[in-house]
Write an enzyme that holds these catalytic residues in place. Sequence first.
Site, PDB file in Angstrom:
ATOM      1  N   GLY A   1       2.062   1.456  -1.609  1.00  0.00           N
ATOM      2  CA  GLY A   1       1.383   2.348  -2.528  1.00  0.00           C
ATOM      3  C   GLY A   1       0.971   2.191  -3.407  1.00  0.00           C
ATOM      4  O   GLY A   1      -0.212   1.632  -2.786  1.00  0.00           O
TER       5      GLY A   1
ATOM      6  N   HIS B   1      -5.876   7.310  -0.657  1.00  0.00           N
ATOM      7  CA  HIS B   1      -4.371   7.798   0.741  1.00  0.00           C
ATOM      8  C   HIS B   1      -3.684   9.091   0.007  1.00  0.00           C
ATOM      9  O   HIS B   1      -3.998   9.291   0.807  1.00  0.00           O
ATOM     10  CB  HIS B   1      -2.948   6.485  -0.335  1.00  0.00           C
ATOM     11  CG  HIS B   1      -3.391   5.681  -0.468  1.00  0.00           C
ATOM     12  ND1 HIS B   1      -3.700   5.044  -1.525  1.00  0.00           N
ATOM     13  CD2 HIS B   1      -3.275   4.316   0.385  1.00  0.00           C
ATOM     14  CE1 HIS B   1      -3.497   3.289  -1.292  1.00  0.00           C
ATOM     15  NE2 HIS B   1      -2.783   3.008   0.053  1.00  0.00           N
TER      16      HIS B   1
ATOM     17  N   GLN C   1       1.404  -9.878   5.485  1.00  0.00           N
ATOM     18  CA  GLN C   1       0.282  -9.898   5.637  1.00  0.00           C
ATOM     19  C   GLN C   1      -0.666 -10.481   4.631  1.00  0.00           C
ATOM     20  O   GLN C   1      -1.334 -10.586   4.794  1.00  0.00           O
ATOM     21  CB  GLN C   1      -0.204  -9.129   5.883  1.00  0.00           C
ATOM     22  CG  GLN C   1      -0.105  -7.351   4.213  1.00  0.00           C
ATOM     23  CD  GLN C   1      -0.367  -5.637   5.021  1.00  0.00           C
ATOM     24  OE1 GLN C   1       0.513  -5.036   5.462  1.00  0.00           O
ATOM     25  NE2 GLN C   1      -1.261  -5.112   4.099  1.00  0.00           N
TER      26      GLN C   1
ATOM     27  N   MET D   1     -12.782   3.296  -3.098  1.00  0.00           N
ATOM     28  CA  MET D   1     -11.387   3.467  -3.722  1.00  0.00           C
ATOM     29  C   MET D   1     -10.118   2.495  -3.618  1.00  0.00           C
ATOM     30  O   MET D   1     -10.505   1.867  -1.824  1.00  0.00           O
ATOM     31  CB  MET D   1     -10.316   4.636  -3.793  1.00  0.00           C
ATOM     32  CG  MET D   1     -11.439   5.413  -4.422  1.00  0.00           C
ATOM     33  SD  MET D   1     -10.710   6.280  -5.483  1.00  0.00           S
ATOM     34  CE  MET D   1     -11.943   7.331  -6.571  1.00  0.00           C
TER      35      MET D   1
HETATM   36  O1  PAF Z   1      -3.683  -0.511   4.416  1.00  0.00           O
HETATM   37  C1  PAF Z   1      -2.951  -1.431   4.130  1.00  0.00           C
HETATM   38  O2  PAF Z   1      -1.931  -0.707   3.258  1.00  0.00           O
HETATM   39  C2  PAF Z   1      -2.009  -1.880   4.926  1.00  0.00           C
HETATM   40  O3  PAF Z   1      -2.367  -3.373   5.406  1.00  0.00           O
HETATM   41  C3  PAF Z   1      -0.868  -1.241   6.329  1.00  0.00           C
HETATM   42  C4  PAF Z   1      -1.711  -0.469   7.236  1.00  0.00           C
HETATM   43  C5  PAF Z   1      -0.121  -0.181   4.844  1.00  0.00           C
HETATM   44  C6  PAF Z   1      -0.102  -2.227   6.453  1.00  0.00           C
HETATM   45  O4  PAF Z   1       1.120  -2.840   5.863  1.00  0.00           O
END
Ligand code: PAF
Length: 282
Positions: A30, A36, A60, A185
């Site tokens: 998000g 993105h 993570q 970004m």
């Molecule tokens: O790069 C990210 O935003 C995250 O590490 C991912 C790949 C969505 C996994 O949570």
Amino acid sequence: MIHPIESREKLQNEIKKRDSKNLGFVPTMGALHKGHLSLIQRSIVENDRVVVSLFVNPTQFNSSKDLKHYPKVIEEDLLKLTPYADQLLVFTPTAKELYGNQIVAKTFDFKGLDLYMEGASRPHHFQGVATIVEILIDIIQPTRLYLGEKDFQQLQIIRFIKQQLRWTTQVIACPTIRESNGLAMSSRNIKLSQDLRKQSQSIYQSLLYAKEVIKTHPIPLIKREVTKRINRLPNLKLDYFEIVEPNTLIPISRAQKGQSFRGCIAVHVDTIRLIDNIEICY
Ligand code: PAF
């Protein structure tokens, strides 16, 4: 309008209903930005249908403080996705939906790809990333998975996992999108004040410097100079700068002619940690 899907079963039914030959997948946490959106746009061009996931993956994060402060702006994200509503399925699961009752990462052997840089600075980070990407790939079974080169170590680790787990999903690497001053970004950029944003432009400038002098300067000297250029700014503190072999991600201390490397950097900008990288050819 976007109708986000929370349940894995519903997502799978929606995917089945649409019976697309090619399914693209863009995983995100998000706080969507132009980086993105570039992945999503490319995925729309290359696939009949695209799944975007918005999920801040707890496993993570190394510290609960970092997880707590990670930007969460779901309503704004859905608005940003509205122009693509016809082509997208937006997956917004809860942690329970993905992990069940045990929100823990699996243990992968990355064969040393996680020894340096982010792997060293953020222990267990990549175990969490690989765990969630495997869970999501399993649910979605996409034809293509889109990842940004900004997280270069993540990209190489996911490519490795793809080979190990024999995913048929293709991993597509997309170039880093930058702000006008060169800053990569990142969802974390929204936390930067104007002054910090200005200071942070030296991150990319330092990478450009390293790229420029690789043929004339020894690597230890380049590393010292990059450290100086970052740390001389009042709110910046270098975490690491490494020039690594791009497949093994092992830092090198001497460059050989004809080889290509990756310069990777992480910097603390006050309480915000930013990373970036650049291809460096000798
Ligand atoms: O790069 C990210 O935003 C995250 O590490 C991912 C790949 C969505 C996994 O949570």
